[in-house]
Scaffold this active site. Structure first.
Site, PDB file in Angstrom:
ATOM      1  CB  SER A  71      41.873  36.115  36.996  1.00  0.00           C
ATOM      2  OG  SER A  71      42.992  35.723  35.291  1.00  0.00           O
ATOM      3  CE1 TYR A  97      38.598  40.630  35.960  1.00  0.00           C
ATOM      4  CE2 TYR A  97      40.999  39.137  35.059  1.00  0.00           C
ATOM      5  CZ  TYR A  97      39.258  38.998  35.600  1.00  0.00           C
ATOM      6  OH  TYR A  97      39.136  37.867  35.786  1.00  0.00           O
TER       7      TYR A  97
END
Length: 257
Positions: free
Chosen positions: A138, A148
């Site tokens: 990401s 994350y």
């Protein structure tokens, strides 16, 4: 015909990879937790494209789930030519607001599973002298933003290092770093998306087309959109302290609601 194994195949980016690869004539091994959805997906892709679609129900947050996929990747008689490590999820909440069990589950799926599946796949690929791995990360990997982002940063660094070590072997590895994509990701995490501007959203099918082209060109990191490439260019030259503040504000504005 070649075979591709895709984790998290039933929705979002994983489903887009499955559609694209099936339309190109690749046989598939579809991996996700929901056996019913896997069966429906396999039937649809087989009927539409005439390919073979094997299903493997596995929860990559568990040792048993990881081992079952490792076993399939290690099968030399039914080799996998392309691995797409796409399975992943997000947790709603800031650091210390998220239960530790959920944080550890994320690390198991995003890091341990990626490590073990990539290792199982590339060992046999190296012996055959060909193959590819796409590890879905990401753009959050480039921003200081919680567990994350940290887990996705690990995916990028691991993939680049492994690609360097396997250079010349015929095995290609690439970290795919998309921005916001309309998938089930945010809904499953209980995250609101109304505040995210339309220009920040990417189309999953276009993203996959660009990603596979980047893999064929030998890229080790793919940011599959000019808008996000420009944003990440700014990130590279911005002070880390400033990035931390911007990332925190962006998380409050565009993240969990």
């Amino acid at each position: 015909m070649t075979t591709a194994l895709i984790t998290g195949s039933t929705a979002g980016i994983g489903a887009a990879f499955a559609r694209h690869l099936a339309s190109d004539g690749h046989n598939l091994v579809l991996v996700a937790r929901d056996k019913k959805r896997l069966g429906e997906q396999a039937t649809e892709l087989h009927d539409r494209h005439g390919i073979e679609a094997e299903v493997l129900a596995a929860d990559l947050a568990t040792d048993d789930g990881i081992e079952s996929v490792v076993g399939r990747l290690s099968d030399r008689k039914n080799s996998v030519d392309l691995l797409v490590n796409n399975a992943g999820f997000g947790n709603k909440g800031r650091y210390l607001d998220v239960p530790m069990t959920d944080e550890l589950k994320m690390l198991k799926v995003h890091c341990e599973a990626v490590l073990r599946l990539t290792s199982a796949a590339t060992e046999s690929m190296r012996d055959r002298g060909r193959g590819g791995v796409v590890n879905v990360a990401s753009v959050a990997a480039f921003l200081p933003r919680g567990t994350y982002g940290a887990s996705k940063a690990w995916v990028v660094q691991f993939t680049q290092g492994a690609a360097r070590d396997l250079a010349g072997s015929g095995v290609r590895l690439m970290a795919l770093c998309p921005g916001f994509v309309r998938t089930e990701f945010h809904e499953r995490a209980g995250m609101g998306t109304d505040s995210i501007p339309n220009w920040m959203w990417l189309d999953a099918d276009k993203l996959v087309t660009t990603a596979l082209a980047d893999l064929a060109r030998g890229k080790t990191v793919s940011i599959p959109d000019p808008r996000y490439k420009a944003l990440m260019g700014v990130v590279k030259v911005a002070p880390r302290g400033l990035l931390g503040g911007v990332s925190s504000r962006a998380g409050r504005k565009y993240g969990p609601q």
